[in-house]
Design an enzyme around this catalytic site. Sequence first.
Site, PDB file in Angstrom:
ATOM      1  CG  HIS A 368      -2.150  -0.833   1.025  1.00 38.29           C
ATOM      2  ND1 HIS A 368      -3.384  -0.294   0.778  1.00 38.29           N
ATOM      3  CD2 HIS A 368      -2.319  -2.175   1.029  1.00 38.29           C
ATOM      4  CE1 HIS A 368      -4.264  -1.268   0.629  1.00 38.29           C
ATOM      5  NE2 HIS A 368      -3.647  -2.416   0.788  1.00 38.29           N
ATOM      6  N   PRO A 369       0.453   2.295  -0.716  1.00 41.63           N
ATOM      7  CG  PRO A 369      -0.759   3.784  -2.059  1.00 41.63           C
ATOM      8  CD  PRO A 369      -0.751   2.362  -1.575  1.00 41.63           C
ATOM      9  CB  SER A 385      -4.453   4.066  -4.641  1.00 39.59           C
ATOM     10  OG  SER A 385      -4.330   2.810  -4.002  1.00 39.59           O
ATOM     11  CB  ALA A 387     -10.751   6.785  -7.480  1.00 40.04           C
ATOM     12  CD  GLU A 388      -9.470   3.013  -2.749  1.00 40.78           C
ATOM     13  OE1 GLU A 388     -10.047   1.972  -3.063  1.00 40.78           O
ATOM     14  OE2 GLU A 388      -8.284   3.041  -2.328  1.00 40.78           O
ATOM     15  CD  GLN A 389      -3.747   8.514  -1.432  1.00 42.97           C
ATOM     16  OE1 GLN A 389      -3.276   9.649  -1.336  1.00 42.97           O
ATOM     17  NE2 GLN A 389      -3.013   7.412  -1.320  1.00 42.97           N
ATOM     18  CG  PHE A 420      -2.140   5.388   8.538  1.00 42.98           C
ATOM     19  CD1 PHE A 420      -2.484   5.007   9.826  1.00 42.98           C
ATOM     20  CD2 PHE A 420      -3.084   6.064   7.767  1.00 42.98           C
ATOM     21  CE1 PHE A 420      -3.740   5.315  10.344  1.00 42.98           C
ATOM     22  CE2 PHE A 420      -4.325   6.370   8.274  1.00 42.98           C
ATOM     23  CZ  PHE A 420      -4.652   5.989   9.566  1.00 42.98           C
ATOM     24  CB  ALA A 423     -11.556   1.948   4.327  1.00 42.01           C
TER      25      ALA A 423
END
Length: 468
Positions: A368-369, A385, A387-389, A420, A423
């Site tokens: 994970h980034p 990722s 879109a989520e961020q 870290f 969701a």
Amino acid sequence: MRYSRDLRGYGETTPDPQWPGGARIAVQIVVNYEEGGENSIEHGDAASEAFLSEIIGAQPWPGKRHWNMESIYDYGARSGFWRLYRMLRDIPVTVYGVATALERSPEQVAAMQEAGWEIATHGLKWIDYRDVPREVEAEHITRAIELHRQVTGDRPRGFYQGRTSMNTVELGCEEGGFEYLADTIADDLPYWHVHKDRPQLMVPYTMDANDMRFSSGQGFGTGGEFFDYLRDSFDILYAEGAAGAPKMMSIGLHCRLAGRPGRAMAIQRFLDHARTHEGVWFASRLDIARHWAATHPFKPRQRSSQMERAAFLNRFGGILEHSPFIAERVWDAEMGAVHDSAAGLAARMAQVFRSASDDERLDVLRAHPDLAGKLAQARRLTADSTAEQASAGLDALTDAERADFTRLNEAYVDKHGFPFIIAVRDHDKAGIMSAMQTRLQNDTATERATAEAQVIRIAQLRLQEALK
């Protein structure tokens, strides 16, 4: 392995059947007409009948006729049918008619047609098909349809074999002329079954609201018990319909069983009870099938469990960040209809993730980034990722906010050895920052468990989006 059974069905929320007139329940009564089609030496069978009779512990008599058994079936044709007919002649009943039984009962068939009842096929003979070769059963179905046409003037539109083999439903689908099949007790609503890419409507039947339980060890002893069961079934389904989730209620009757005086009263009492309620649609199975096909026509959809391996991995290999081995193991394991929903596929991915080795799970975390880290600034995140961020505003930070995230990310990795993970679609920017500050204080074992739970949650959210 691909699991053939569908244990999910419609899930928690059933479709609105939109019954005619806004009915809260569809009541469907079946009269099984089997008399004259049962096992009998005179019918060319190897033994006498032993199923669904008044004789306790009945057994087949190989090579012999059984006078009492035959006369019990005779009662159904001679007396029981007419008693049920008088009660039900004004209701859209479906008859499950064994073709050879219909052939031997011309006056009963004429009465069925005069009442406007649907006559579906109940197969060629009332025999057990579990050990009958596939090609023989297929021949019997073909012969049943033709004999049905000769006797009634039209081919049957519905099919219920009853004493089925594992080939019965497939053969019904392959015959191609049935508007519905009824050899299923899997639901309270019709549903579409797909066989060899061809949709077939299934209209479920019942073994519980069925007078066959008068002839079983654990069943109804009196007509009052039968009525109580029918009334309670109706009441709960009617209440569900009033609450916005209408269903259908199937009732199965046999002329030689429910046609007996002490049981027929239960049917009359049930009809009286149902008629005191508004919004009750009495319908034949063909009525229900045609309504469902018009209101809820089959819509093809891609099913995860039926995808080729390469296509499945291409679509779902990135659900767990840079960890395609999870999707590979999911596809290689047992999959079925329960995994065609987002919830089902997410549950299987979570199971596979939890079953992975400690090192493998740690590698997933490390894949994970950092949130709002260098990869994000360099636009090197995966599409998910990114879109989520962005959904939490992490793509539009002030310099001060970015510095805070960088400081916390570095401190978190230094302490725990992995980025870290949260969701982000469940939180806003302030909530994420607060969670980072709080979780930084956790010990690594606690944080490891928290991070793994968040990986599973992220997968759930991604699959919900992917399988809309």
